[in-house]
Write a protein that holds these residues in place. Sequence first.
Motif, PDB file in Angstrom:
ATOM      1  N   PHE A 465      -4.793  48.795  74.608  1.00  0.00           N
ATOM      2  CA  PHE A 465      -6.251  48.827  74.435  1.00  0.00           C
ATOM      3  C   PHE A 465      -6.771  50.269  74.433  1.00  0.00           C
ATOM      4  O   PHE A 465      -7.507  50.676  75.346  1.00  0.00           O
ATOM      5  N   PRO A 466      -6.402  51.093  73.437  1.00  0.00           N
ATOM      6  CA  PRO A 466      -6.931  52.453  73.379  1.00  0.00           C
ATOM      7  C   PRO A 466      -8.454  52.484  73.438  1.00  0.00           C
ATOM      8  O   PRO A 466      -9.124  51.561  72.961  1.00  0.00           O
ATOM      9  N   ALA A 467      -8.980  53.535  74.063  1.00  0.00           N
ATOM     10  CA  ALA A 467     -10.414  53.795  74.219  1.00  0.00           C
ATOM     11  C   ALA A 467     -11.055  52.966  75.320  1.00  0.00           C
ATOM     12  O   ALA A 467     -12.172  53.246  75.739  1.00  0.00           O
ATOM     13  N   THR A 468     -10.376  51.926  75.792  1.00  0.00           N
ATOM     14  CA  THR A 468     -10.915  51.105  76.873  1.00  0.00           C
ATOM     15  C   THR A 468     -10.174  51.419  78.165  1.00  0.00           C
ATOM     16  O   THR A 468      -9.193  52.165  78.180  1.00  0.00           O
ATOM     17  N   ALA A 469     -10.604  50.793  79.266  1.00  0.00           N
ATOM     18  CA  ALA A 469      -9.998  51.047  80.571  1.00  0.00           C
ATOM     19  C   ALA A 469      -8.825  50.119  80.861  1.00  0.00           C
ATOM     20  O   ALA A 469      -8.228  50.214  81.934  1.00  0.00           O
ATOM     21  N   ASN A 470      -8.474  49.236  79.945  1.00  0.00           N
ATOM     22  CA  ASN A 470      -7.445  48.223  80.216  1.00  0.00           C
ATOM     23  C   ASN A 470      -6.053  48.716  79.857  1.00  0.00           C
ATOM     24  O   ASN A 470      -5.888  49.579  78.989  1.00  0.00           O
ATOM     25  N   ILE A 471      -5.035  48.124  80.503  1.00  0.00           N
ATOM     26  CA  ILE A 471      -3.651  48.514  80.298  1.00  0.00           C
ATOM     27  C   ILE A 471      -2.735  47.326  80.613  1.00  0.00           C
ATOM     28  O   ILE A 471      -3.049  46.525  81.498  1.00  0.00           O
ATOM     29  N   GLU A 472      -1.649  47.187  79.876  1.00  0.00           N
ATOM     30  CA  GLU A 472      -0.631  46.179  80.170  1.00  0.00           C
ATOM     31  C   GLU A 472       0.514  46.851  80.933  1.00  0.00           C
ATOM     32  O   GLU A 472       0.845  48.014  80.688  1.00  0.00           O
ATOM     33  N   THR A 473       1.136  46.093  81.838  1.00  0.00           N
ATOM     34  CA  THR A 473       2.270  46.599  82.600  1.00  0.00           C
ATOM     35  C   THR A 473       3.380  45.556  82.581  1.00  0.00           C
ATOM     36  O   THR A 473       3.121  44.367  82.773  1.00  0.00           O
ATOM     37  N   CYS A 474       4.606  46.002  82.346  1.00  0.00           N
ATOM     38  CA  CYS A 474       5.764  45.119  82.288  1.00  0.00           C
ATOM     39  C   CYS A 474       6.734  45.507  83.404  1.00  0.00           C
ATOM     40  O   CYS A 474       7.098  46.681  83.529  1.00  0.00           O
ATOM     41  N   VAL A 475       7.138  44.530  84.223  1.00  0.00           N
ATOM     42  CA  VAL A 475       7.993  44.796  85.380  1.00  0.00           C
ATOM     43  C   VAL A 475       9.209  43.870  85.342  1.00  0.00           C
ATOM     44  O   VAL A 475       9.074  42.654  85.171  1.00  0.00           O
ATOM     45  N   LEU A 476      10.399  44.462  85.508  1.00  0.00           N
ATOM     46  CA  LEU A 476      11.620  43.678  85.687  1.00  0.00           C
ATOM     47  C   LEU A 476      11.893  43.571  87.178  1.00  0.00           C
ATOM     48  O   LEU A 476      11.994  44.583  87.878  1.00  0.00           O
ATOM     49  N   LEU A 477      11.974  42.338  87.671  1.00  0.00           N
ATOM     50  CA  LEU A 477      12.209  42.071  89.090  1.00  0.00           C
ATOM     51  C   LEU A 477      13.607  41.510  89.304  1.00  0.00           C
ATOM     52  O   LEU A 477      14.048  40.638  88.557  1.00  0.00           O
ATOM     53  N   GLY A 478      14.300  42.054  90.300  1.00  0.00           N
ATOM     54  CA  GLY A 478      15.620  41.550  90.634  1.00  0.00           C
ATOM     55  C   GLY A 478      15.673  41.051  92.071  1.00  0.00           C
ATOM     56  O   GLY A 478      15.055  41.634  92.961  1.00  0.00           O
ATOM     57  N   ARG A 479      16.400  39.961  92.284  1.00  0.00           N
ATOM     58  CA  ARG A 479      16.496  39.352  93.610  1.00  0.00           C
ATOM     59  C   ARG A 479      17.555  40.063  94.427  1.00  0.00           C
ATOM     60  O   ARG A 479      18.699  40.207  94.001  1.00  0.00           O
ATOM     61  N   LYS A 480      17.174  40.535  95.612  1.00  0.00           N
ATOM     62  CA  LYS A 480      18.084  41.277  96.489  1.00  0.00           C
ATOM     63  C   LYS A 480      18.481  40.445  97.686  1.00  0.00           C
ATOM     64  O   LYS A 480      17.643  39.750  98.251  1.00  0.00           O
TER      65      LYS A 480
END
Length: 480
Positions: A465-480
């Motif tokens: 979303f350029p020019a706006t305040a929004n952002i996407e985030t991608c997270v890989l989670l692993g079970r420990k």
Amino acid sequence: MKKGQIYEGLVEKVVFPNKGIIRVDDGRTVVVKNVVPGQKISFSVTKVRKGRGEGRLLEILEKSPMELEHVPCEHFGICGGCTFLNLAYEKQLELKEQQVRELLEPVCAPYEQEYGLAPFEERFEGIRRSPGQFEYRNKMEFSFGDSYKDGPLSLGMHKRGSFHDIVTVSGCKIADKDFSDILLAALSWFQNCENPMGETGSEKGIPYYHKMRHTGYLRHLLVRKAAKTGEILVDLVTTTQMEQAAEQKVLEGFCTALLNLELKGKIVGILNTHNDSLADAVINQGTRILSGVDYFYEELLGLRFRISPFSFFQTNSLGAEVLYDTARTYIADAGTGKVVYDLYSGTGTIAQILAPVAKKVIGVEIVEEAVGAARENARLNGLNNCEFLAGDVLKVLDEIEEKPDFIVLDPPREGIHPKALERIIHYGVEQMVYISCKPTSLARDLEVLQAKGYMAERICCVDMFPATANIETCVLLGRK
């Protein structure tokens, strides 16, 4: 510090999404929205609580060294759509990356020693840019109203900080010219056609729906355009307050006005959705086709998707390819030959990207229309190992007999319901991917996930979303 006092101050930083932090003379802080770091501003205090204040921006006294000399949009600062268009794109990316880092590092770093994790800076992979800074949006939701009280009919976006006033954004830079041409053609038609309702005191012009009086006809204009195919779908949202014969005549003229336009893309459907609810939102209480069809096609990563007017689909098609490619990289071989849950699946985009390597993908989505579109899209793409279920994730999980080997989460902005999150954790899968459009919700959910042993192994931001305040985030989670 009291409510109503006026101060001047320097914006020290901006935290997600657009909250500027200003320190006043006595050392206390005030939050003021819609500013950038380094600006000197004047503001009025609107709220004081526990020594912390909130303020309303009055004037920018001195520009920030970060700001552009000339903002590329004539509507910036008036329209409420864009927040950071006054910054060069590299500066926007730096600001958003910093905001996400500051939210997630305090959540992720405390577990490094206990679980032998790499330092947060090594797991945090920064930000990936949108392929296009301008003209990237494939969907715009315009509102009818007036630009000032009792003024002429307007169509566009809400003015910044206003619930009522509308600015006609004919020069919007984050949507291409076809959107502006359709907006202006619709506005011109409804301003000048004969008024059969007789409630405005004028023979010309169709009245907009007045939020306080609950009278009027025009509410919203929804325009969607595919980046790859160029197909355009237009949906006029109105009340049912116009007599049927008169309405038909008005809508016929509306269709003619749009279909006579010379556009880069092609209008494949014009619709009319009725909405008599009191809420100022696009609510579907019945949709009919005025011209063409009630869907259009878009293409992502070699797959073809049929999209209806209210189906969820990422608003930046080329940016979505970057986001889903990131998710696909994170998943890598983890989903190969396995049962994958795609929770909050929308129109099934992620599910179908994973389907070629998975044994089976089960998508769950609460919007029935989106589920229908997902099933149709899987059929179009020749994917017979996708199953899509309609309903709330918390309830539907009880009904699925096949247990997952891998889970993909792409929840709405508010994140995952705590009880649903408990159920998801209880499956005990080795890895999950969490895609978030609101990093504050992500940080909250990560606290729960990490307390249960799911550590963030890789984190990447994608600027959808350029020019706006929004952002996407991608997270890989692993079970420990």
